[in-house]
Design a protein around this motif. Structure first.
Motif, short mmCIF file in Angstrom:
data_model
loop_
_atom_site.label_atom_id
_atom_site.label_comp_id
_atom_site.label_asym_id
_atom_site.label_seq_id
_atom_site.Cartn_x
_atom_site.Cartn_y
_atom_site.Cartn_z
N ALA A 1 0.42 -1.52 0.01
CA ALA A 1 0.09 0.14 -0.22
C ALA A 1 0.84 1.48 0.25
CB ALA A 1 -1.12 0.27 1.30
N LYS A 2 1.66 1.64 0.63
CA LYS A 2 2.35 2.34 0.54
C LYS A 2 3.20 2.79 0.09
CE LYS A 2 3.25 2.35 6.06
NZ LYS A 2 2.15 3.87 6.43
N TRP A 3 3.81 0.95 -0.66
CA TRP A 3 4.56 1.45 -2.45
C TRP A 3 3.76 2.34 -2.80
CZ3 TRP A 3 9.78 0.72 -3.19
CH2 TRP A 3 11.16 0.91 -4.57
N ASN A 4 2.92 1.59 -3.04
CA ASN A 4 2.08 1.75 -4.40
C ASN A 4 1.30 3.57 -4.14
OD1 ASN A 4 2.17 -0.19 -5.80
ND2 ASN A 4 0.21 -1.03 -4.92
N ASP A 5 1.37 4.33 -3.42
CA ASP A 5 0.88 5.34 -2.83
C ASP A 5 1.37 7.15 -4.03
OD1 ASP A 5 -0.82 7.38 -1.58
OD2 ASP A 5 0.60 8.11 -0.08
N TYR A 6 0.01 7.30 -4.15
CA TYR A 6 0.71 8.02 -5.34
C TYR A 6 0.31 9.76 -4.88
CZ TYR A 6 0.44 11.45 -9.83
OH TYR A 6 0.48 12.41 -10.97
N LEU A 7 -1.13 9.72 -4.40
CA LEU A 7 -1.59 10.88 -3.97
C LEU A 7 -0.66 12.32 -3.12
CD1 LEU A 7 -3.62 13.40 -4.47
CD2 LEU A 7 -5.08 12.20 -3.13
N TRP A 8 -0.63 11.44 -1.65
CA TRP A 8 -0.11 12.18 -1.16
C TRP A 8 1.53 12.76 -1.51
CZ3 TRP A 8 -1.57 15.50 1.66
CH2 TRP A 8 -0.20 15.78 3.30
N PRO A 9 2.43 11.55 -1.37
CA PRO A 9 3.53 11.45 -1.89
C PRO A 9 3.87 12.74 -3.39
CG PRO A 9 4.19 9.32 -1.49
CD PRO A 9 2.30 10.57 -1.80
N LEU A 10 2.63 12.98 -4.50
CA LEU A 10 2.78 13.90 -5.10
C LEU A 10 2.45 15.48 -4.41
CD1 LEU A 10 2.34 14.92 -7.98
CD2 LEU A 10 -0.57 14.74 -7.84
N ILE A 11 1.69 15.47 -4.31
CA ILE A 11 1.15 17.00 -3.04
C ILE A 11 2.06 17.29 -2.34
CG2 ILE A 11 -0.50 18.25 -1.29
CD1 ILE A 11 -2.75 16.21 -2.26
N ILE A 12 3.11 16.15 -1.92
CA ILE A 12 3.36 16.80 -0.42
C ILE A 12 4.97 17.06 -0.88
CG2 ILE A 12 4.11 14.76 0.85
CD1 ILE A 12 3.13 17.33 2.53
N THR A 13 5.18 16.37 -1.91
CA THR A 13 6.80 16.37 -3.07
C THR A 13 6.82 17.90 -3.34
OG1 THR A 13 6.36 15.06 -4.20
CG2 THR A 13 7.67 14.22 -1.79
#
Lengths: 287, 307
Positions: free
Chosen positions: A215-227
């Motif tokens: 789940a964490k490896w696949n996460d897209y939306l949050w890293p997209l926003i926060i980086t």
């Protein structure tokens, strides 16, 4: 009479064979529909630019172009993306499993006034869509100075409801006498958790760990926003970035880059496929 | 009672108290990290979203302007909002109908003694854990109107490939196809677990009474499976209202918002156009929508679901 009976049985047998045959036919068809895009991706990743632009498509390129992977790897800092993804996923999984274990143990094995109420409060968190928290969490992390930091990617998503629930169930299913014996031997709760509860719940912990990893490896939306700088991007975010026009790379390189992201997940999946599927089924039935 | 027993019982009480207090402290210590994180990153955002939805703010300016219900009023007049809501509903309904039907059929097939069962199950399930961004990348290429894989079966049927991702009529169907493709495995596994929980004796009894395969399915399997079906129904509809990755990567909500869905529109408002107040109002409405769906289905399931 006996021949008629024989005929009936024969008919039934044929009927069963036919049903088995049509079942397989349908299942093979669906498997092909599900599997083809994966094979297509792998096939494309090894093609030359000329072979990519052939219709009807060819499946096996004349020569396996391993250099596609080199070109893809060098088209963007994929090494850095990998390190970022590993750090963020690793930290996230470790912390969430610890939190899930502590919470699950407390709700299963430690008396506390209002424990059930607190449990309901925790479960209520599941009703809140994470997508609602995007702006507030961004603001909170801004005040903490965690925008574009690993902590900012990890921290908002390591609280545990599902995992705590799962482990609580596992701890509750263990014999209470075991824990009583440990207490009489002078073990505190932390020792009971570490030496008794967790080892006994190893299969559940393993499934939870794998599930969280994916789940964490696949996460897209949050890293997209926060980086907001390239050197902090995780793999999924970096992959999408590479596609944009400025990188100007072909489908063969794009599919090669997609494989970079997928390889760890596919490895985990094929190694632990049965465990993951059974875990999902069990979790959903109980939940 | 002599002095010795009194003092020992007093000692017992104090030991008991001490034990209780250490238990309480342990409980607090064990659960505090989780509850602090939940409070900061899950519960507080609900309140803060409500608060922000009454303001105009660009996320950067030091001051926010209180505008009462203006953000909500704007939503009612925003044609894109209605289009997005419509798209999301279409996505929800079509995926639920098609995905659940196929998944149920697959589960029934896989519930027989069949060679290669586990292989089929693993293949169909594999997209569930596959990085959704990667799925979107691969499918963008599968749907390529010139050299895409999907062009092949369409040609066998004598059809031309639409320009899936750049044609306003086809972008949303493309997203729906991919969401169904990616989600079928999960639903199948859950259905399969539900099927396996149904006692074989029931089937035996019904068969002895002369029930056909279809009537067995209609009168035994379906009713007994209804809790599973309702669970998947909730998950799928809520999933459509949370969809982001596939749309963001494949179509970017376009062309002309034809494939824009709720969370992607929220993201655009919040992080592309910095309309923080408006996006927060969208978040509040999302919260309410999901709450209402869940409550309605819980109510309905009480009436329809046969245990």
């Amino acid at each position: 009479m006996s021949t008629a009976l024989y005929g009936l049985r024969e008919n039934k047998r044929i009927g069963r064979v036919m049903r088995g045959f049509s079942s397989h036919l349908f299942l093979i068809l669906i498997s092909l529909i599900i599997g083809m895009p994966f094979i297509w991706m792998i096939s494309t990743a090894f093609k030359s630019p000329q072979e990519v632009a052939i219709f009807p498509p060819i499946w096996i390129p004349e020569r396996l172009r391993w250099d596609n992977f080199v070109v893809a790897w060098e088209s963007a800092p994929f090494g850095r993306f990998y390190i970022n993804s590993l750090i963020v996923t690793g930290w996230g999984v470790v912390m969430e499993v610890i939190i899930a274990a502590l919470t699950g143990y407390a709700f299963a094995r430690i008396e506390f006034p209002g424990r059930n109420l607190l449990f309901m409060v925790m479960l209520a968190a599941m009703m809140i869509p994470g997508q609602m928290a995007l702006i507030p969490n961004y603001v909170t992390l801004f005040h903490l100075g965690w925008i574009n930091k690993y902590a900012g990617i990890v921290m908002p998503h390591i609280s545990s409801v599902f995992g705590a629930f799962l482990l609580r169930q596992a701890f509750l299913s263990m014999s209470g006498e075991l824990f009583d014996a440990a207490t009489i031997d002078g073990a505190g709760h932390l020792r009971s958790l570490l030496n008794l509860a967790l080892p006994l719940a190893r299969p559940v912990v393993a499934t939870l760990t794998l599930y969280l990893f994916i789940a964490k490896w696949n996460d897209y939306l949050w890293p997209l926003i926060i980086t907001n700088t390239q050197d902090m991007r995780t793999l999924p975010v970096g992959l999408v970035m590479v596609r944009s026009a400025e990188y100007n790379i072909g489908p063969e390189h794009l599919m090669a880059a997609t494989l970079f992201v997928l390889v760890p997940v596919l490895l985990v999946f094929f190694m632990a496929q049965r465990q993951l599927i059974d875990g999902i089924a069990a979790g959903a039935l109980k939940g | 009672m002599d002095a010795a027993t009194i003092s020992s019982s007093r000692q017992g009480v104090s030991r008991w108290n001490r034990r209780k207090i250490t238990d309480w402290l342990a409980f607090l210590g064990f659960t505090a990290p989780n509850f602090i994180l939940l409070a900061v990153f899950t519960f507080w955002p609900v309140l803060y979203s409500f608060y922000l939805s009454f303001y105009r703010w660009n996320m950067i300016a030091p001051t926010k302007k209180f505008i009462q219900l203006e953000n909500y009023a704007r939503m009612l007049e925003d044609p894109i909002f209605w289009q997005v809501l419509r798209n999301t509903t279409i996505l929800a309904v079509s995926t639920v109908c098609i995905k659940l039907t196929i998944a149920l059929f697959l589960a029934v097939l896989l519930n027989q003694k069949l060679k290669g069962r586990d292989v089929y199950r693993a293949i169909v399930f594999s997209p569930t854990f596959t990085t959704s961004v990667a799925i979107a990348m691969v499918w963008s290429w599968v749907l390529d109107p010139y050299y895409g894989l999907l062009k092949l079966p369409l040609r066998w049927l004598g059809l031309a490939s639409p320009a899936w991702l750049t044609d306003p009529n086809w972008a949303l169907p493309a997203v729906i196809i991919v969401v169904i493709w990616a989600g079928i495995g999960y639903d199948m596994v859950i259905f399969l677990a539900g099927l396996q929980a149904i006692s074989a004796d029931l089937y035996e009894a019904a068969r002895v009474d002369g029930a056909t395969t279809w009537s067995l399915f209609r009168h035994v399997t379906l009713p007994l499976l209804s809790p599973t079906t309702f669970f998947l129904l909730i998950i799928s509809i809520v999933g459509a209202f949370k969809a982001f990755d596939i749309v963001a990567v494949m179509t970017g909500g376009g062309p002309l918002n034809s494939s824009n869905v709720y969370v992607f529109y929220l993201y655009q408002n919040a992080f592309r156009w910095f309309k923080t107040g408006y996006a927060s109002a969208l978040a509040v409405v999302l919260f309410v929508i999901i709450l209402v769906i869940t409550i309605i289905q819980m109510r309905l399931s009480r009436r329809w679901v046969h245990y």
